[in-house]
Write a protein that holds these residues in place. Sequence first.
Motif, PDB file in Angstrom:
ATOM      1  N   TYR A 167      58.596  37.925  40.413  1.00  0.00           N
ATOM      2  CA  TYR A 167      59.451  38.631  41.353  1.00  0.00           C
ATOM      3  C   TYR A 167      58.987  38.360  42.782  1.00  0.00           C
ATOM      4  CZ  TYR A 167      61.077  41.181  37.271  1.00  0.00           C
ATOM      5  OH  TYR A 167      61.597  41.504  36.045  1.00  0.00           O
ATOM      6  N   ARG A 168      59.964  38.251  43.686  1.00  0.00           N
ATOM      7  CA  ARG A 168      59.667  38.031  45.097  1.00  0.00           C
ATOM      8  C   ARG A 168      60.521  38.995  45.922  1.00  0.00           C
ATOM      9  NH1 ARG A 168      57.803  33.671  48.195  1.00  0.00           N
ATOM     10  NH2 ARG A 168      57.823  32.296  46.368  1.00  0.00           N
ATOM     11  N   SER A 169      59.903  39.634  46.900  1.00  0.00           N
ATOM     12  CA  SER A 169      60.621  40.571  47.762  1.00  0.00           C
ATOM     13  C   SER A 169      61.618  39.819  48.637  1.00  0.00           C
ATOM     14  CB  SER A 169      59.628  41.337  48.640  1.00  0.00           C
ATOM     15  OG  SER A 169      60.296  42.058  49.646  1.00  0.00           O
ATOM     16  N   PRO A 173      59.347  37.803  51.701  1.00  0.00           N
ATOM     17  CA  PRO A 173      59.177  36.804  50.640  1.00  0.00           C
ATOM     18  C   PRO A 173      57.730  36.412  50.357  1.00  0.00           C
ATOM     19  CG  PRO A 173      60.159  35.830  52.616  1.00  0.00           C
ATOM     20  CD  PRO A 173      60.180  37.304  52.812  1.00  0.00           C
ATOM     21  N   PHE A 174      56.795  36.817  51.210  1.00  0.00           N
ATOM     22  CA  PHE A 174      55.387  36.542  50.931  1.00  0.00           C
ATOM     23  C   PHE A 174      54.836  37.495  49.878  1.00  0.00           C
ATOM     24  CE2 PHE A 174      55.756  39.329  54.616  1.00  0.00           C
ATOM     25  CZ  PHE A 174      54.995  40.417  54.230  1.00  0.00           C
ATOM     26  N   MET A 175      55.585  38.537  49.538  1.00  0.00           N
ATOM     27  CA  MET A 175      55.160  39.506  48.531  1.00  0.00           C
ATOM     28  C   MET A 175      55.712  39.090  47.172  1.00  0.00           C
ATOM     29  SD  MET A 175      55.648  43.090  50.662  1.00  0.00           S
ATOM     30  CE  MET A 175      54.855  44.106  49.403  1.00  0.00           C
ATOM     31  N   ILE A 176      54.810  38.782  46.249  1.00  0.00           N
ATOM     32  CA  ILE A 176      55.173  38.281  44.930  1.00  0.00           C
ATOM     33  C   ILE A 176      54.527  39.170  43.872  1.00  0.00           C
ATOM     34  CG2 ILE A 176      55.025  36.288  43.375  1.00  0.00           C
ATOM     35  CD1 ILE A 176      54.792  34.530  45.865  1.00  0.00           C
ATOM     36  N   ALA A 177      55.178  39.323  42.731  1.00  0.00           N
ATOM     37  CA  ALA A 177      54.646  40.154  41.660  1.00  0.00           C
ATOM     38  C   ALA A 177      54.857  39.497  40.302  1.00  0.00           C
ATOM     39  CB  ALA A 177      55.301  41.535  41.672  1.00  0.00           C
ATOM     40  N   ASP A 178      53.812  39.507  39.500  1.00  0.00           N
ATOM     41  CA  ASP A 178      53.874  39.035  38.116  1.00  0.00           C
ATOM     42  C   ASP A 178      53.482  40.227  37.251  1.00  0.00           C
ATOM     43  OD1 ASP A 178      53.895  37.629  35.774  1.00  0.00           O
ATOM     44  OD2 ASP A 178      51.961  36.655  36.097  1.00  0.00           O
ATOM     45  N   VAL A 179      54.465  40.951  36.746  1.00  0.00           N
ATOM     46  CA  VAL A 179      54.227  42.241  36.095  1.00  0.00           C
ATOM     47  C   VAL A 179      53.979  42.058  34.598  1.00  0.00           C
ATOM     48  CG1 VAL A 179      55.678  43.341  37.825  1.00  0.00           C
ATOM     49  CG2 VAL A 179      56.661  42.739  35.618  1.00  0.00           C
ATOM     50  N   ASP A 180      53.251  43.022  34.014  1.00  0.00           N
ATOM     51  CA  ASP A 180      52.960  42.955  32.581  1.00  0.00           C
ATOM     52  C   ASP A 180      54.183  43.301  31.735  1.00  0.00           C
ATOM     53  OD1 ASP A 180      50.366  42.215  33.062  1.00  0.00           O
ATOM     54  OD2 ASP A 180      49.528  44.218  32.821  1.00  0.00           O
ATOM     55  N   ARG A 181      54.813  44.438  32.043  1.00  0.00           N
ATOM     56  CA  ARG A 181      55.974  44.885  31.267  1.00  0.00           C
ATOM     57  C   ARG A 181      56.915  45.680  32.163  1.00  0.00           C
ATOM     58  NH1 ARG A 181      53.139  42.452  28.123  1.00  0.00           N
ATOM     59  NH2 ARG A 181      52.876  42.763  25.874  1.00  0.00           N
ATOM     60  N   LEU A 182      58.181  45.799  31.720  1.00  0.00           N
ATOM     61  CA  LEU A 182      59.143  46.725  32.303  1.00  0.00           C
ATOM     62  C   LEU A 182      59.512  47.741  31.235  1.00  0.00           C
ATOM     63  CD1 LEU A 182      61.515  44.303  34.267  1.00  0.00           C
ATOM     64  CD2 LEU A 182      59.658  45.706  35.177  1.00  0.00           C
ATOM     65  N   VAL A 183      59.648  48.981  31.637  1.00  0.00           N
ATOM     66  CA  VAL A 183      59.953  50.064  30.699  1.00  0.00           C
ATOM     67  C   VAL A 183      61.460  50.130  30.513  1.00  0.00           C
ATOM     68  CG1 VAL A 183      59.761  52.529  30.229  1.00  0.00           C
ATOM     69  CG2 VAL A 183      57.890  51.323  31.393  1.00  0.00           C
ATOM     70  N   VAL A 184      61.903  50.063  29.281  1.00  0.00           N
ATOM     71  CA  VAL A 184      63.335  50.059  28.956  1.00  0.00           C
ATOM     72  C   VAL A 184      63.920  51.456  29.181  1.00  0.00           C
ATOM     73  CG1 VAL A 184      65.043  49.679  27.138  1.00  0.00           C
ATOM     74  CG2 VAL A 184      63.000  48.231  27.262  1.00  0.00           C
ATOM     75  N   GLY A 185      65.057  51.508  29.881  1.00  0.00           N
ATOM     76  CA  GLY A 185      65.738  52.768  30.111  1.00  0.00           C
ATOM     77  C   GLY A 185      65.204  53.563  31.282  1.00  0.00           C
ATOM     78  N   HIS A 218      52.181  47.905  45.027  1.00  0.00           N
ATOM     79  CA  HIS A 218      52.687  46.579  45.400  1.00  0.00           C
ATOM     80  C   HIS A 218      53.825  46.167  44.473  1.00  0.00           C
ATOM     81  CE1 HIS A 218      52.594  42.310  46.544  1.00  0.00           C
ATOM     82  NE2 HIS A 218      52.676  42.070  45.250  1.00  0.00           N
ATOM     83  N   TYR A 219      53.655  46.377  43.186  1.00  0.00           N
ATOM     84  CA  TYR A 219      54.702  46.031  42.233  1.00  0.00           C
ATOM     85  C   TYR A 219      55.985  46.810  42.518  1.00  0.00           C
ATOM     86  CZ  TYR A 219      51.275  43.571  39.307  1.00  0.00           C
ATOM     87  OH  TYR A 219      50.330  42.703  38.826  1.00  0.00           O
ATOM     88  N   GLN A 252      55.108  51.491  52.687  1.00  0.00           N
ATOM     89  CA  GLN A 252      55.299  50.975  54.041  1.00  0.00           C
ATOM     90  C   GLN A 252      53.974  50.527  54.656  1.00  0.00           C
ATOM     91  OE1 GLN A 252      57.456  53.792  56.435  1.00  0.00           O
ATOM     92  NE2 GLN A 252      59.266  53.779  55.096  1.00  0.00           N
ATOM     93  N   LYS A 253      52.927  51.326  54.456  1.00  0.00           N
ATOM     94  CA  LYS A 253      51.605  50.951  54.977  1.00  0.00           C
ATOM     95  C   LYS A 253      51.083  49.693  54.290  1.00  0.00           C
ATOM     96  CE  LYS A 253      50.153  55.652  56.221  1.00  0.00           C
ATOM     97  NZ  LYS A 253      49.181  56.755  55.935  1.00  0.00           N
ATOM     98  N   LEU A 254      51.256  49.639  52.971  1.00  0.00           N
ATOM     99  CA  LEU A 254      50.794  48.476  52.221  1.00  0.00           C
ATOM    100  C   LEU A 254      51.529  47.216  52.641  1.00  0.00           C
ATOM    101  CD1 LEU A 254      49.091  47.294  49.914  1.00  0.00           C
ATOM    102  CD2 LEU A 254      50.904  47.988  48.325  1.00  0.00           C
ATOM    103  N   THR A 255      52.838  47.319  52.818  1.00  0.00           N
ATOM    104  CA  THR A 255      53.635  46.162  53.250  1.00  0.00           C
ATOM    105  C   THR A 255      53.182  45.668  54.621  1.00  0.00           C
ATOM    106  OG1 THR A 255      55.545  46.968  51.991  1.00  0.00           O
ATOM    107  CG2 THR A 255      55.966  45.335  53.712  1.00  0.00           C
ATOM    108  N   ALA A 256      52.906  46.590  55.523  1.00  0.00           N
ATOM    109  CA  ALA A 256      52.450  46.215  56.859  1.00  0.00           C
ATOM    110  C   ALA A 256      51.111  45.498  56.799  1.00  0.00           C
ATOM    111  CB  ALA A 256      52.349  47.459  57.746  1.00  0.00           C
ATOM    112  N   ILE A 257      50.214  45.983  55.953  1.00  0.00           N
ATOM    113  CA  ILE A 257      48.893  45.344  55.803  1.00  0.00           C
ATOM    114  C   ILE A 257      49.027  43.949  55.213  1.00  0.00           C
ATOM    115  CG2 ILE A 257      46.707  45.480  54.555  1.00  0.00           C
ATOM    116  CD1 ILE A 257      46.924  48.538  54.774  1.00  0.00           C
ATOM    117  N   GLU A 258      49.868  43.812  54.186  1.00  0.00           N
ATOM    118  CA  GLU A 258      50.061  42.506  53.567  1.00  0.00           C
ATOM    119  C   GLU A 258      50.702  41.521  54.541  1.00  0.00           C
ATOM    120  OE1 GLU A 258      51.687  42.322  49.624  1.00  0.00           O
ATOM    121  OE2 GLU A 258      50.963  44.325  49.127  1.00  0.00           O
TER     122      GLU A 258
END
Length: 290
Positions: A167-169, A173-185, A218-219, A252-258
Motif C-alpha cells: 500500500y502507498r499513501s 507517496p513516500f509512505m508505504i505499508a506491507d501489512v500482515d493481515r486485514l480483518v474481514v468485515g 503508520h499502517y 498527523q504528527k507521525l506523517t509530519a515526522i516521516e
Amino acid sequence: MMEAPVSGKRVGIVRLQMVREERTLYGMGAFDKPEKAVETVRPLIGMSDREMVVVMSLNTNLEPLAVEIAAVGGINSCCIDIKNIFKGAILSNAACVICFHNHPSGNPRPSREDFMITQRMKMAGEILGVSEEDNEAMRQGRDLENYVAQRFCESAGVRARHSNMMYRSKENPFMIADVDRLVVGEEAGLECKTANAYNADKWKDGQIASHYLIQCCHYMAVTGKKAWYIAVVIMGREFKYVRIERDEAMIQKLTAIEKEFWEKHVLKGVMPAPDGSEACDKLLAQYYHS
C-alpha cells in the motif's frame, strides 16, 4: 624452455572493485522475511515504467550489503544475463541474495519467461553453492505469523485475510505499508508479533511497545483504516491481542515526522545524526570500522 612472446600481443592485468554510487536508509532490523526487503527496494522499481531486475546482496545476518539494478528492459519484458545476477553478490562477499522483478502493468502473475529465468537462477545458484531453500529465520517468521493470525481469529471471533499487495499513501507517496493481515468485515488490520519470555513484561496489562504502536499508526495512516489489532504469542507462556483505535492527532504528527525524514535525509542521501542508541552504534560500527 618458454618461447618468446609474440610481438604486439598483450594481456591486461586487472582487478575488480565495487563502486558505491549512493546509500539508502533501510532501518535497523534483519530481513528475516522477503516482504521486509521489498520496502527497501520499492522506491527503485515501484514507480518504474519499465521492467527491471534488482539484486540485493545480504550478509550471514540477513542484513543488506548492496543493492544493484542488474537489468532494465521495456514495458513488458526484461532480458537478464544470469552472470549479472551473481556478479555483484560475489564482489560484495554476500552470503545470499534476494532478487526483485516488477511488472509496470500491475499484474503480478509471473510470465513464462519469469519461470524460465527463475529455474536458470536456481541452477546457477547450485553451482555457486547458493541453496534455494529458505533461511531458517525466514521460515520461522512466516510460519509463526500464520500461527499468530490463526490464534487471533480464534480468540477475537473474526476472520483475517492476506492483502497480497503493498500500500502507498496517495497524499504522501513516500509512505508505504506491507501489512500482515486485514480483518474481514471491519475497517481494521492485524499485525502479528512473537516475543520470548524475557520480554513478557513489555506486554503486561495491555501495554504496547512504542515502536509497535507507531508501526500500527503508520499502517492506519497509509491504508485509511479506523483501527489496527496487534497480536502477540509470548513463546511458551501466553497469547494476547490489543485493539488500537485510530488517533488523528498522532497520525498527523507521525506523517509530519516521516515527511521531514524523507525530504531531509532520504532524498538528499544524508545520514541522520547518531542518537546514542544501541542499534545506531551497531550500524555505525558496520559502516565505519575504525
